[in-house]
Write a protein that holds these residues in place. Structure first.
Motif, PDB file in Angstrom:
ATOM      1  N   LYS A   1      42.986 -38.471   6.153  1.00 35.03           N
ATOM      2  CA  LYS A   1      41.847 -37.909   6.872  1.00 35.03           C
ATOM      3  C   LYS A   1      40.774 -37.500   5.864  1.00 35.03           C
ATOM      4  CE  LYS A   1      42.481 -33.432   5.844  1.00 35.03           C
ATOM      5  NZ  LYS A   1      41.545 -32.657   5.048  1.00 35.03           N
TER       6      LYS A   1
ATOM      7  N   TYR B   1      50.527 -19.846   3.735  1.00 29.95           N
ATOM      8  CA  TYR B   1      50.055 -20.954   4.592  1.00 29.95           C
ATOM      9  C   TYR B   1      50.749 -20.779   5.925  1.00 29.95           C
ATOM     10  CZ  TYR B   1      48.792 -25.641   6.095  1.00 29.95           C
ATOM     11  OH  TYR B   1      48.257 -26.709   6.784  1.00 29.95           O
TER      12      TYR B   1
ATOM     13  N   HIS C   1      42.729 -30.806  11.711  1.00 27.02           N
ATOM     14  CA  HIS C   1      44.137 -31.074  12.036  1.00 27.02           C
ATOM     15  C   HIS C   1      44.479 -30.575  13.439  1.00 27.02           C
ATOM     16  CE1 HIS C   1      45.521 -32.716   8.235  1.00 27.02           C
ATOM     17  NE2 HIS C   1      44.892 -31.758   7.587  1.00 27.02           N
TER      18      HIS C   1
ATOM     19  N   MET D   1      48.987 -35.927   9.983  1.00 26.92           N
ATOM     20  CA  MET D   1      50.448 -35.913   9.894  1.00 26.92           C
ATOM     21  C   MET D   1      51.120 -34.972  10.873  1.00 26.92           C
ATOM     22  SD  MET D   1      48.995 -33.609   8.000  1.00 26.92           S
ATOM     23  CE  MET D   1      49.126 -31.972   7.332  1.00 26.92           C
TER      24      MET D   1
ATOM     25  N   HIS E   1      45.163 -21.237  11.840  1.00 27.16           N
ATOM     26  CA  HIS E   1      45.342 -22.116  10.676  1.00 27.16           C
ATOM     27  C   HIS E   1      44.906 -21.290   9.467  1.00 27.16           C
ATOM     28  CE1 HIS E   1      44.633 -26.448   8.955  1.00 27.16           C
ATOM     29  NE2 HIS E   1      45.021 -25.639   7.996  1.00 27.16           N
TER      30      HIS E   1
ATOM     31  N   ASN F   1      45.160 -20.538   5.294  1.00 31.54           N
ATOM     32  CA  ASN F   1      45.503 -20.935   3.926  1.00 31.54           C
ATOM     33  C   ASN F   1      45.420 -19.671   3.064  1.00 31.54           C
ATOM     34  OD1 ASN F   1      44.164 -23.371   5.246  1.00 31.54           O
ATOM     35  ND2 ASN F   1      44.896 -24.318   3.394  1.00 31.54           N
TER      36      ASN F   1
ATOM     37  N   TYR G   1      34.875 -25.193  -1.703  1.00 27.39           N
ATOM     38  CA  TYR G   1      35.073 -25.202  -0.239  1.00 27.39           C
ATOM     39  C   TYR G   1      33.898 -24.460   0.393  1.00 27.39           C
ATOM     40  CZ  TYR G   1      37.874 -24.745   4.117  1.00 27.39           C
ATOM     41  OH  TYR G   1      38.358 -24.813   5.397  1.00 27.39           O
TER      42      TYR G   1
ATOM     43  N   ASP H   1      37.558 -30.039   7.224  1.00 23.17           N
ATOM     44  CA  ASP H   1      38.705 -30.242   6.354  1.00 23.17           C
ATOM     45  C   ASP H   1      39.961 -29.581   6.916  1.00 23.17           C
ATOM     46  OD1 ASP H   1      39.101 -31.469   3.800  1.00 23.17           O
ATOM     47  OD2 ASP H   1      39.717 -29.512   3.052  1.00 23.17           O
ATOM     48  N   THR H   2      39.761 -28.471   7.628  1.00 20.77           N
ATOM     49  CA  THR H   2      40.889 -27.625   8.013  1.00 20.77           C
ATOM     50  C   THR H   2      41.173 -27.738   9.515  1.00 20.77           C
ATOM     51  OG1 THR H   2      40.473 -26.192   6.121  1.00 20.77           O
ATOM     52  CG2 THR H   2      41.696 -25.215   7.938  1.00 20.77           C
TER      53      THR H   2
ATOM     54  N   TRP I   1      50.325 -26.493   2.487  1.00 18.58           N
ATOM     55  CA  TRP I   1      50.567 -27.520   3.501  1.00 18.58           C
ATOM     56  C   TRP I   1      51.574 -28.559   3.028  1.00 18.58           C
ATOM     57  CZ3 TRP I   1      49.008 -31.968   1.163  1.00 18.58           C
ATOM     58  CH2 TRP I   1      48.044 -31.839   0.169  1.00 18.58           C
TER      59      TRP I   1
HETATM   60  C1  ISE Z   1      43.438 -29.612   3.357  1.00 22.43           C
HETATM   61  O1  ISE Z   1      42.518 -30.614   3.045  1.00 22.43           O
HETATM   62  C2  ISE Z   1      44.408 -30.112   4.371  1.00 22.43           C
HETATM   63  O2  ISE Z   1      44.295 -31.180   4.885  1.00 22.43           O
HETATM   64  C3  ISE Z   1      45.418 -29.122   4.766  1.00 22.43           C
HETATM   65  O3  ISE Z   1      46.342 -29.659   5.677  1.00 22.43           O
HETATM   66  C4  ISE Z   1      44.711 -27.938   5.376  1.00 22.43           C
HETATM   67  O4  ISE Z   1      45.644 -26.928   5.718  1.00 22.43           O
HETATM   68  C5  ISE Z   1      43.716 -27.357   4.397  1.00 22.43           C
HETATM   69  O5  ISE Z   1      43.020 -26.277   5.021  1.00 22.43           O
HETATM   70  C6  ISE Z   1      42.723 -28.417   3.959  1.00 22.43           C
HETATM   71  O6  ISE Z   1      41.816 -27.869   3.006  1.00 22.43           O
END
Ligand code: ISE
Ligand code: NAD
Length: 339
Positions: A95, A233, A174, A124, A153, A155, A162, A170-171, A270
């Motif tokens: 992604k 996480y 998902h 995933m 979500h 981190n 970022y 990016d986050t 992750w």
């Molecule tokens: C990272 O790029 C991801 O794809 C992780 O799965 C996600 O948790 C994270 O926040 C992203 O920066």
């Protein structure tokens, strides 16, 4: 016969997927590697007995490559995915599928013109055992019609590079993908608001953010994205239906009792949280390529949908929390399903 995979981008996740294809998944061999950093490509290729090639185009054209894995930076994905489709080779792209909706649509159109699916996108979570159990429960009707989804979500920290839009791009991307799949429903609007910012972030970053999404069937989703939460996480998801609710399990962990305390460790990234999901994702992708069939994982349409929904979320963030309608094209029959 082993599927011969060529890898474009030998950075952090590229090397992790190379390890997975080499040591975990059977039926695959990484035969070629390329990276903008030629020394890195050379080192990684030498470690596994693969050939280092100078460009993505050379790797895609190589007669020693049956299938392509794209793990380079997001803005370069479209070029490599389009190259693989032009060569008629299956391609797994981390992604995002592409960073603009226009590029995602070019990929969708190229794949449709080819006549069969070649592309799988690296969302995933659809392969995570917990999310798969949640989907079974929802699909079986055990909680009745879904009404509300609560998600978080988190981190522990993110680097200086970022920026605020990445919370969606990016986050949250998902959750956007996994919730479309979980609910079999399309996201039609997005709203992003920003509560008091944590002091434990770089000054330029709005963190945390609260995102609201609405689906075509009227399900409301709230998602807390908090990328400097410090403690670990942490991925949470709870779907509330007319007759009950289903909650994403935390990964199994040993209970620890020490003086005056009882608990379990919190995962820190992750990679650990979704290790099983990544392994299953690649097992299933390699099996589909080996069988000569189409991939069954997230499609280029799913990659397009995720990009237009994240675009709506970013527009909302940039317009002080206005609710933004998702500007999505009608889903082509070629991709089946509803979301
Ligand atoms: C990272 O790029 C991801 O794809 C992780 O799965 C996600 O948790 C994270 O926040 C992203 O920066
Ligand atoms: P990274 O910076 O560690 O590695 C990227 C590598 O690609 C670098 O070595 C860079 O030199 C190389 N590269 C860039 N453009 C290239 C090109 N045109 N040709 C060849 N090599 C090129 O980045 P990363 O963290 O490994 O992320 C790579 C991709 O994986 C991103 O799209 C990211 O969003 C995605 N990702 C997904 C997850 C997930 O949870 N599924 C997690 C992390 C990263």
């Amino acid at each position: 016969m082993s599927v011969r995979v060529g890898v474009i981008g030998a950075g952090m996740i590229g090397q992790d997927h190379i390890r997975r294809l080499t040591d975990v998944v059977t039926g695959a061999t990484v035969t070629a590697v390329t990276d903008l950093d030629a020394a890195r490509a050379g080192e990684v290729a030498a470690r596994i007995g693969a050939t280092a090639l100078s460009t993505g185009a050379a790797l895609i054209a190589s007669p020693d490559v049956d299938a392509v894995l794209v793990t380079s930076w997001g803005p370069t994905h479209a070029e490599h995915v389009l190259g693989a489709i032009a060569a008629g080779k299956p391609v797994f792209c981390e992604k995002p599928l592409a960073t603009t909706a226009e590029d995602c649509l070019r990929i969708v159109e190229a794949e449709r013109a080819h006549g069969r699916r070649l592309v799988q996108v690296g969302f995933m979570r659809r392969f995570d055992p917990g999310y798969r159990q949640m989907k079974e429960v929802i699909d079986a009707g055990s909680i009745g019609t879904p009404l509300i989804v609560h998600c978080a979500h988190r981190n522990p920290t993110v680097p200086d590079a970022y920026v605020s839009a990445m919370a969606a791009q990016d986050t949250a991307v998902h959750e956007i993908d996994v919730l479309r799949w979980l609910l079999d429903d399309e996201i039609v609007s997005a709203q992003v608001i920003t509560p008091r910012a944590t002091s434990k972030r770089f000054e330029h970053l709005k963190d945390p953010q609260i995102m609201y999404f609405e689906t075509a069937n009227g399900v409301r989703i709230d998602l807390e994205v908090f990328v400097n939460c410090q403690y670990g996480y942490d991925i949470q998801c709870e779907t509330v239906g007319e007759e009950g609710l289903v909650r994403l399990p935390d990964p199994a962990a040993v209970g620890i009792r020490t003086t005056g305390r009882h608990g379990t460790a919190v995962l820190q990234d992750w990679k650990g949280r979704f290790a099983d999901a990544f392994d299953t994702e690649f097992r299933e992708w390699i099996a589909s390529v080996a069988s000569g069939g189409e991939p069954t994982g997230p499609s280029s349409w799913d990659g397009y949908a995720a990009t237009v929904i994240t675009d709506a979320a970013v527009r909302s963030l940039e317009s002080d929390g206005t609710t933004v309608t998702v500007d999505m094209k009608p889903r082509p029959a070629f991709y089946g399903g509803t979301a």
